[in-house]
Design an enzyme around this catalytic site. Structure first.
Site, PDB file in Angstrom:
ATOM      1  N   HIS B  70       0.907  -1.385  -0.558  1.00 46.22           N
ATOM      2  CA  HIS B  70       0.036  -0.216   0.086  1.00 46.22           C
ATOM      3  C   HIS B  70       0.533   1.244  -0.285  1.00 46.22           C
ATOM      4  O   HIS B  70       1.779   1.699   0.558  1.00 46.22           O
ATOM      5  CB  HIS B  70      -1.056   0.066   0.895  1.00 46.22           C
ATOM      6  N   HIS B 157      -5.216  -8.791   5.818  1.00 43.57           N
ATOM      7  CA  HIS B 157      -4.524  -7.723   5.553  1.00 43.57           C
ATOM      8  C   HIS B 157      -4.650  -7.225   3.606  1.00 43.57           C
ATOM      9  O   HIS B 157      -5.159  -7.051   3.048  1.00 43.57           O
ATOM     10  CB  HIS B 157      -3.815  -6.529   5.812  1.00 43.57           C
ATOM     11  N   GLU B 203       0.058  -0.613  14.248  1.00 45.10           N
ATOM     12  CA  GLU B 203      -0.521   0.433  14.033  1.00 45.10           C
ATOM     13  C   GLU B 203      -1.951   0.982  14.879  1.00 45.10           C
ATOM     14  O   GLU B 203      -3.062  -0.032  15.090  1.00 45.10           O
ATOM     15  CB  GLU B 203      -1.202   0.380  12.544  1.00 45.10           C
ATOM     16  N   HIS B 414       0.200   5.886  15.485  1.00 44.39           N
ATOM     17  CA  HIS B 414      -0.938   6.974  14.124  1.00 44.39           C
ATOM     18  C   HIS B 414      -2.230   6.587  14.846  1.00 44.39           C
ATOM     19  O   HIS B 414      -3.257   6.483  14.644  1.00 44.39           O
ATOM     20  CB  HIS B 414      -1.048   6.232  12.843  1.00 44.39           C
TER      21      HIS B 414
END
Lengths: 370, 594
Positions: B70, B157, B203, B414
């Site tokens: 990504h 994912h 994350e 994040h």
């Protein structure tokens, strides 16, 4: 699971929208805050339970361009920890306060939702002077500039306590020790109570105890446990009471002794846990109510279509999601612990079950051609 | 003090630009190198100047690790390696290595061709960057250098996504990248063993969500497709990732079968071409179970799904088409979109994030009028649906992973600290670990107590044993000796190296001055030690390699000179030899001297 797949395909026809979530722990509480958030709380013994303030997925709140909102998830806005099981939770409107009731210990806990972080903290307790082993006080909130908490496990213990000063501003003053199953504030001065025996009453707090009530319990009491709800507005009988043997009664507040209608709902009886019984009126539909607590389903009825006799009644809609989507497969089928209607969207409900699932569903009224 | 330091890079609190710097056991590793898709200027890149203001990145960093393809995890990689400058190794899994350059090139084309950006990395830079990549397999321990090792774990994912364990000696860090704990039909769930790292970095973008079930998402997809097809409309589904497309195909196929639907479903040629390529990647990547249930069937053995021909787009009646590219920025999906956009019976289902500048991004922003080439205006009347299929870990998933790995501490990146206080408490209470939540640019320092293996010479042990008492397993015994440490251990403990020097005195009969004695020593040694470097320094001292010899007068006896011979531990052998040599005495002075 094959049946889950089948049910999901069926669901395309039966529901407009359907969301299914797994909470960290099962809840018996679904309390709205505004029309975009709900509170849930755990009720496990011997474990830290969580109180969560969840916001609904944005797509459920927007009117237009729903398709452009991909998010389908609940957001945990705030969270807190409780050492006790929580059986009831009320939000004090226009404040950042919550009141909860549970076991062990017969007292109410007041919580504060932090402003600058996402924590819900316990701030103080409200003593309840009844010493009860396994009974916990029901709660309802008189919301005003000085909010008051109505609470009690028995009629004799009914009190209103000012949240700020902790002073008792009202007490029932009766010695009647009947057990309460629900309390509901109707306006600034009146509230309704329902006892487990089926005895109902409407109380004006400005007067000495003299409720409008039914003197003898409704027919079919025979050991069953009752709960009730009073509707906000709308035509027709405005009180619905439900017994654990499946009897549903509709009453007019002017004559609580004679139900307008009594029907027996097609549910599996007796309810495995009568404390979980719940009957709710739809805020957005004129004559619909929902019941749950007998099994893993929620049933919706249109009261205008019920026969006058104890005849054959069919629900307008039955939500079976908790039964079919039960992934856990171990032991007993899940039991619906509570349900609630969306304040604004007429046919949307939230339901929670003992397997920690929470569903948000918008059922299709199949009588209406689309 | 031994410690692990972690700094998430990048300015501001914004999500969407993963790049984390980790210092462990004296090694420096960069985890991911993502691009922030929301910015058009330098803010989209992480702040690399933070790493080292002077000095080269290649010298400072021991390696770079990329978790998956990504763009918010690898989008800044060519910029970093070719424009900022980094020549060291870049580690990633095989599928990531295969897919990354394709996405980077796509992105580059959009940025330069569609948005006219200057100062963007070039195609050649992407190629040069990928030359530095070292591909790794799952669960393979890769030795980056003598001390640093890394290992990839399955993350779910997307195809090729991995979580990485970084280990130096007994200290380790696990970085999750993006992962999910609930299995997809084609990807499976993340898995890690009880590796007990000092720190788990995860994350936390979705940490405060409770995820809607996968079945409900699929239901929503089927409902939308069904409704459109029922009213005679056409459904366009732009896809990139083949795995996702196949998953949706299987879903539709099952549904079509059950409902006995007749509308055609097509798979565009662009996808067909890439199919074999990805299929091969896929087959080695997924596990046995998934291979059996999902991958075994031939890509195109669908009863109801056929290959698309562009002429079909004009056929009347309902149909469903899967086409590339995924963001509607070019090619077949855009062509089909243009044909179908004007009819409100039709629908386009966008399955993921679209980069700014693409048609996909515009329609997802709600635009209903688009300017196409030649100033043509396209009115969008078709329904636009944005569905998110890729899975991230929610609160529950994070708890599960922490439970699996059993780290000593957890670090969440994040997320906004204020909005994650509850999660922090939850993790701390449930697992009795510390939980950190640094902002971008903020460094978290974790003290660690590394265990350093020590070898003891047999002689030392025997000497201790000889002192009598037998060793007791429950009672510690104190040993005295000299601890010799290698450089790496010193570095880990933050200790300065001590120098061990020996000095020996050699007495010589010589009544001359010290300088002359020294000169005699010099010429003597020079003639004897032809293989060694013997020097006579201006201050009178003599050196043999690094051994120092100085002559001094004896304090009491002027006829005796004292030679001070000093050497470091490393030169023990030569030092001892010199000493014994000098003890033999110096050759008689040449006559005629003074």
């Amino acid at each position: 699971m094959e049946s889950a797949e089948d049910w999901l395909v069926e669901s395309l026809r039966l529901y407009q929208d359907f969301h299914a979530f797994d909470l960290p722990g099962a809840t018996r509480v679904l309390e709205w805050i505004g029309d975009k958030g709900v509170f849930v709380a755990g009720y496990e013994k011997l474990k830290k339970n969580e109180i969560l303030h969840l916001t609904l997925p944005p797509r459920l709140s927007v009117k237009e361009n729903q398709g452009l909102f991909p998010e389908r998830d609940f957001k945990v806005c705030h969270g807190g920890f409780s050492d006790r099981s929580i059986f009831d939770l009320k939000h004090v409107p226009d404040t950042r306060l919550l009141v909860t009731s549970g076991l062990p210990g017969c007292y109410l806990q007041v919580w504060q939702i932090a402003e600058d972080s996402d924590v819900i903290e316990a701030v103080r307790t409200i003593a309840v002077h009844e010493k009860e082993g396994s009974l916990w006080p029901r709660i309802a909130i008189f919301s005003s500039v000085a909010p008051g908490v109505l609470h009690g496990a028995r009629l004799s213990g009914l009190k209103v306590v000012d949240l700020e000063s902790q002073k008792v501003t009202y007490t029932s003053g009766v010695s009647d020790s009947e057990e309460l199953s629900s309390l509901q504030v109707l306006d600034a001065d009146t509230f309704a109570f329902c006892c487990t025996s089926g005895r109902l009453g409407l109380v004006d707090t400005r007067q000495k105890w003299a409720p409008a009530e039914n003197v003898s319990p409704s027919p079919g009491a025979g050991g069953g446990r009752w709960c009730a709800e009073v509707r906000g507005q709308g035509p027709g009988p405005s009180i619905a009471s439900l017994c654990s043997d499946g009897l549903l009664c509709l009453l007019d507040p002017r004559d609580l002794c004679h139900p307008v209608r009594s029907v027996r709902c097609p549910v599996s009886t007796p309810s495995p846990d009568p404390e979980l019984l719940r009957v709710t009126w739809a805020p957005g539909l004129d004559s619909c109510l929902a019941i749950s607590g007998f099994d893993g389903t929620v049933q919706v009825y249109d009261v205008t279509s019920l026969d006058g006799m104890e005849g054959h009644v069919e629900p307008l809609f039955t939500h079976r999601g908790h039964v079919f989507l039960d992934d856990h497969g171990t032991g007993a089928a899940p039991l619906v612990t509570t349900h609630t209607w969306h304040p604004r969207k007429p046919r949307t409900l939230l339901s929670a079950a003992s397997d920690a699932s929470v569903h948000v569903w918008d059922w299709v009224d199949l009588r209406v051609s689309r | 003090m031994p410690e692990i330091r972690v700094t998430p890079l990048g300015a501001g609190q914004d999500v969407g630009r993963s790049c984390i710097l980790v210092s462990i056991g004296g090694k420096n590793v960069m985890l991911d190198c993502g691009m922030h898709m929301g910015y058009n200027d330098d803010r989209r890149f992480p702040d690399f100047s933070y790493i080292t203001r002077n000095g080269r990145l290649t010298d400072f960093l021991d390696c770079v690790i990329i978790s998956h393809f990504h763009l918010d995890h690898c989008g800044a990689l060519p910029y970093f390696s070719e424009m900022v400058g980094y020549d060291g190794p870049i580690y990633m899994t095989h599928p990531t290595q295969a897919i990354c350059p394709i996405l980077l090139e796509d992105y580059r084309k959009i940025a330069v061709d569609k948005k006219g950006e200057a100062n963007f990395f070039t195609s050649q830079m992407i190629k040069d960057c990928m030359k530095k990549v070292v591909a790794v397999r799952l669960h393979q321990t890769v030795q980056v250098d003598e001390e640093l090792q890394i290992k990839a774990y399955y993350a779910g994912h997307v195809l090729g996504a991995a979580m990485f364990q970084i280990k130096v000696g007994s200290e380790s860090v696990v970085y999750t990248g993006d992962y999910n704990m609930t299995p997809d039909r084609h990807l499976g769930a993340a898995w890690i063993d009880k590796c007990r790292p000092n720190l788990l970095i995860t994350e936390s973008t979705y940490a405060t969500t409770i995820r809607d079930s996968k079945r409900c998402r699929e239901r929503d997809f089927l409902k939308k497709v069904h409704e459109t097809v029922e009213r005679g409309g056409k459904v366009l589904i732009p896809v990139f990732a083949l795995g996702r497309a196949q998953e949706l195909c299987i879903l539709l196929e099952t549904f079509w079968e059950r409902m006995n639907l007749k509308a055609p479903i097509y798979f565009s040629t662009g996808l067909t071409e890439k199919a074999n390529h990805y299929y091969k990647l896929f087959i080695t990547w997924t596990n046995q179970k998934i291979r059996k249930t999902f991958v075994q069937r031939n890509m195109f053995e669908f009863k109801h799904i056929k290959a698309f021909d562009r002429a079909f787009a004009d056929n009347p009646g309902p149909m469903v088409v899967f086409a590339t590219p995924g963001m509607l920025h070019a090619g077949q999906s855009l062509q089909i979109f243009r044909k179908w956009a004007g009819n409100e019976k039709n629908m386009v289902i966008m399955p993921g994030y679209c980069v700014q500048g693409t048609v996909g991004h515009k329609i997802l922003s709600g635009q209903r009028k688009l300017e196409m080439e030649g100033r043509q205006v396209l009115e969008i009347r078709m329904q636009v649906e944005y569905m998110s299929f890729s899975a991230h870990a929610d609160a529950k998933g994070i708890m599960q992973l922490v439970g699996q790995a059993e780290p000593e501490s957890v670090l969440l990146v994040h997320g906004e600290a204020k909005k994650m206080e509850f999660l922090k408490q939850k993790i701390e209470q449930e697992f009795r670990v510390s939980c950190y939540m640094p902002a971008n640019g903020e460094t978290v320092t974790l003290p660690t107590s590394p265990s350093i293996p020590v070898g003891i010479s047999l002689g030392l042990l025997k000497r201790e044993m000889a002192q009598g008492l037998l060793p007791d397993a429950k009672k510690p015994r104190l040993l005295h000796g000299t601890l010799i440490m290698k450089d790496s251990a010193l570095k880990e403990l933050g200790l300065a190296e001590h120098q061990l020097r020996f000095t020996c005195r050699v007495h010589l009969h010589d009544s001359r001055k010290e300088q002359e004695t020294a000169a005699r020593v010099y010429s003597h040694l020079k003639s004897l030690l032809k293989d060694h470097c013997v020097q006579h320094l201006p201050d009178g001292s003599v050196t043999v390699e690094s051994i120092l010899i100085q002559a001094a007068a004896h304090s009491e006896d002027p006829g005796t000179k004292v030679l001070l011979v000093s050497w470091t531990y490393q030169d023990e052998e030569l030092g001892s030899y010199l000493t014994s040599l000098l003890k033999k005495g110096l050759p008689p002075a040449p006559s005629g001297g003074s």
